[in-house]
Write a protein that holds these residues in place. Structure first.
Motif, PDB file in Angstrom:
ATOM      1  N   ALA A  55       0.699  -0.960  -0.083  1.00 37.87           N
ATOM      2  CA  ALA A  55      -0.208   0.253   0.332  1.00 37.87           C
ATOM      3  C   ALA A  55       1.134   1.510   0.416  1.00 37.87           C
ATOM      4  N   CYS A  56       1.768   1.332   0.466  1.00 42.76           N
ATOM      5  CA  CYS A  56       3.185   2.638   0.606  1.00 42.76           C
ATOM      6  C   CYS A  56       3.717   2.227  -0.690  1.00 42.76           C
ATOM      7  N   PHE A  57       4.044   1.174  -1.399  1.00 45.24           N
ATOM      8  CA  PHE A  57       4.838   2.003  -2.669  1.00 45.24           C
ATOM      9  C   PHE A  57       4.584   1.213  -3.478  1.00 45.24           C
ATOM     10  N   GLU A  58       3.898   0.292  -3.927  1.00 46.04           N
ATOM     11  CA  GLU A  58       3.455  -1.166  -5.004  1.00 46.04           C
ATOM     12  C   GLU A  58       2.156  -0.425  -5.691  1.00 46.04           C
ATOM     13  N   ALA A  59       1.298  -0.388  -4.677  1.00 50.77           N
ATOM     14  CA  ALA A  59      -0.125   0.400  -5.000  1.00 50.77           C
ATOM     15  C   ALA A  59      -0.078   1.979  -5.669  1.00 50.77           C
ATOM     16  N   PRO A  60       0.879   2.774  -4.640  1.00 50.88           N
ATOM     17  CA  PRO A  60       1.122   4.250  -5.639  1.00 50.88           C
ATOM     18  C   PRO A  60       1.506   3.868  -7.295  1.00 50.88           C
ATOM     19  N   LEU A  61       3.175   3.385  -6.990  1.00 54.89           N
ATOM     20  CA  LEU A  61       3.727   3.186  -8.449  1.00 54.89           C
ATOM     21  C   LEU A  61       2.486   2.651  -9.905  1.00 54.89           C
ATOM     22  N   VAL A  62       1.506   2.338  -8.848  1.00 55.45           N
ATOM     23  CA  VAL A  62       0.795   1.256  -9.517  1.00 55.45           C
ATOM     24  C   VAL A  62      -0.360   2.585 -10.525  1.00 55.45           C
ATOM     25  N   ALA A  63      -0.828   3.342  -9.571  1.00 59.36           N
ATOM     26  CA  ALA A  63      -1.334   4.124 -10.098  1.00 59.36           C
ATOM     27  C   ALA A  63      -0.446   5.022 -10.738  1.00 59.36           C
ATOM     28  N   CYS A  64       0.592   5.770 -10.798  1.00 61.06           N
ATOM     29  CA  CYS A  64       1.049   6.920 -11.080  1.00 61.06           C
ATOM     30  C   CYS A  64       1.814   6.239 -12.933  1.00 61.06           C
ATOM     31  N   GLN A  65       1.696   4.823 -12.873  1.00 61.57           N
ATOM     32  CA  GLN A  65       2.005   4.471 -13.776  1.00 61.57           C
ATOM     33  C   GLN A  65       1.298   3.908 -14.945  1.00 61.57           C
ATOM     34  N   MET A  66      -0.338   3.616 -13.876  1.00 60.42           N
ATOM     35  CA  MET A  66      -1.163   4.077 -14.762  1.00 60.42           C
ATOM     36  C   MET A  66      -2.151   5.016 -15.911  1.00 60.42           C
TER      37      MET A  66
ATOM     38  N   ALA B  85       0.214   8.046 -16.450  1.00 59.62           N
ATOM     39  CA  ALA B  85       1.663   7.910 -17.321  1.00 59.62           C
ATOM     40  C   ALA B  85       1.359   6.561 -18.586  1.00 59.62           C
ATOM     41  N   TRP B  86       0.375   5.979 -18.514  1.00 61.94           N
ATOM     42  CA  TRP B  86      -0.071   4.849 -20.089  1.00 61.94           C
ATOM     43  C   TRP B  86      -0.605   6.486 -20.330  1.00 61.94           C
ATOM     44  N   ALA B  87      -1.757   6.827 -19.342  1.00 67.66           N
ATOM     45  CA  ALA B  87      -3.113   7.697 -20.264  1.00 67.66           C
ATOM     46  C   ALA B  87      -2.841   8.525 -20.675  1.00 67.66           C
ATOM     47  N   ALA B  88      -1.180   9.436 -20.072  1.00 74.22           N
ATOM     48  CA  ALA B  88      -0.976  10.604 -20.708  1.00 74.22           C
ATOM     49  C   ALA B  88       0.581  10.796 -21.830  1.00 74.22           C
ATOM     50  N   GLY B  89      -0.126   9.230 -22.586  1.00 75.18           N
ATOM     51  CA  GLY B  89       1.367   8.934 -22.942  1.00 75.18           C
ATOM     52  C   GLY B  89       2.715   9.133 -22.487  1.00 75.18           C
ATOM     53  N   ASP B  90       3.229   9.302 -21.161  1.00 76.04           N
ATOM     54  CA  ASP B  90       4.739   9.224 -21.060  1.00 76.04           C
ATOM     55  C   ASP B  90       4.741   8.108 -20.796  1.00 76.04           C
ATOM     56  N   ASP B  91       5.822   8.018 -21.909  1.00 76.66           N
ATOM     57  CA  ASP B  91       7.177   6.361 -21.586  1.00 76.66           C
ATOM     58  C   ASP B  91       8.035   6.360 -21.089  1.00 76.66           C
ATOM     59  N   VAL B  92       8.840   8.116 -21.199  1.00 76.53           N
ATOM     60  CA  VAL B  92       9.932   8.584 -19.881  1.00 76.53           C
ATOM     61  C   VAL B  92       9.751   7.727 -18.512  1.00 76.53           C
ATOM     62  N   ALA B  93       8.118   8.278 -17.786  1.00 75.53           N
ATOM     63  CA  ALA B  93       8.677   8.003 -16.504  1.00 75.53           C
ATOM     64  C   ALA B  93       8.004   7.194 -16.715  1.00 75.53           C
ATOM     65  N   LEU B  94       7.473   6.179 -17.709  1.00 79.35           N
ATOM     66  CA  LEU B  94       7.178   4.946 -16.788  1.00 79.35           C
ATOM     67  C   LEU B  94       8.029   3.777 -17.257  1.00 79.35           C
ATOM     68  N   GLN B  95       9.209   4.582 -18.135  1.00 75.05           N
ATOM     69  CA  GLN B  95      10.583   3.558 -17.768  1.00 75.05           C
ATOM     70  C   GLN B  95      11.040   3.652 -16.419  1.00 75.05           C
ATOM     71  N   ARG B  96      11.360   5.097 -15.815  1.00 72.56           N
ATOM     72  CA  ARG B  96      11.712   5.195 -14.596  1.00 72.56           C
ATOM     73  C   ARG B  96      10.882   4.537 -13.874  1.00 72.56           C
ATOM     74  N   LEU B  97       9.445   4.645 -14.059  1.00 70.98           N
ATOM     75  CA  LEU B  97       9.226   4.025 -12.945  1.00 70.98           C
ATOM     76  C   LEU B  97       9.281   2.640 -12.644  1.00 70.98           C
ATOM     77  N   ASN B  98       9.561   1.505 -13.984  1.00 73.95           N
ATOM     78  CA  ASN B  98       9.814   0.335 -13.983  1.00 73.95           C
ATOM     79  C   ASN B  98      11.080   0.283 -13.674  1.00 73.95           C
ATOM     80  N   ASP B  99      12.388   0.594 -13.779  1.00 71.71           N
ATOM     81  CA  ASP B  99      13.313   0.582 -13.477  1.00 71.71           C
ATOM     82  C   ASP B  99      12.704   0.803 -11.814  1.00 71.71           C
TER      83      ASP B  99
END
Length: 225
Positions: free
Chosen positions: A53-64, A66-80
């Motif tokens: 709830a303190c890391f993975e869940a907010p990361l999932v929300a942030c990735q969603m 980023a996907w919706a906004a087309g921000d692939d740079v942010a997606l790669q950073r969050l993935n890393d």
């Protein structure tokens, strides 16, 4: 259809191998840290509240977002960042394997039919972790972020409880009590996680890191993590 797709993504039948992982729980049983239903509730509940709830869940929300906004740079950073947060080789291998399997499944399902650009965007992500691939599908299928977080946490919880049923072992009724009790926490945890600022993210769970490290050399085991 977004609800139907969400149920598909969280189904225990999703062939990504989640059932083969216990995320340190098997070692907690081996060393007698988890011996019964009460211990299992504490172990799983602490991981749910202090890590997921303190890391993975907010990361999932942030990735969603980023996907919706087309921000692939942010997606790669969050993935890393997520890959770097896996404290042991088996935890890193787990998310890499599940991510790879989900990519293959989405191709086999022709999941990107009528969704131009999504497949190429996902394929451009280097070493995609499971949350990165999962959020791509959830976003492309127009699942609301809050609903996705509820489902993501529930799927993790269900897998942990199923691992406890096998490893402790516990009965089916005990498993349902664990799901009922721990599941009650999810709405509040999602409400906190959905807009949690990145500076406040934390997955500080040294007990999990130690359990996973020990599990890597455990002599007899059922699970891959």
């Amino acid at each position: 259809m977004p609800l139907v797709r969400l149920l598909q993504l969280t189904s225990p039948a999703l062939p990504v191998g989640a059932y083969t992982y216990s995320q340190g729980l098997e070692w907690a049983v081996e060393c007698s840290r988890v011996r019964n239903e009460t211990d299992a509730a504490q172990w799983i509940g602490d991981l749910l509240s202090c890590s997921l709830a303190c890391f993975e869940a907010p990361l999932v929300a942030c990735q969603m977002r980023a996907w919706a906004a087309g921000d692939d740079v942010a997606l790669q950073r969050l993935n890393d960042d997520f890959l770097a947060s896996r404290e042991t080789s088996e935890l890193r291998a787990e998310t890499a394997q599940m991510g790879y399997s989900l990519v293959r499944l989405l191709v086999d399902l022709d999941a990107w039919s009528g969704l131009p650009g999504w497949s190429s965007r996902l394929q451009a992500i280097e070493s995609p972790a499971f949350p990165t691939v999962w959020t791509a599908a959830a976003t492309a299928w127009q699942v609301p972020v809050a609903d996705a977080l509820v489902a993501y946490l529930w799927a993790w919880l269900e897998n942990q409880v199923m691992a406890a049923l096998k490893a402790v072992p516990l009965g089916q009724s005990a498993g349902q009590r664990l799901l009922a009790g721990l599941g009650e926490r999810i709405p509040e945890l999602v409400a906190s996680a959905v807009d949690l600022p990145e500076v406040e993210w934390s997955n500080y769970t040294p007990g999990l890191a130690l359990a996973s490290s020990r599990h890597e050399t455990q002599y007899s085991r059922l699970f891959r993590s």
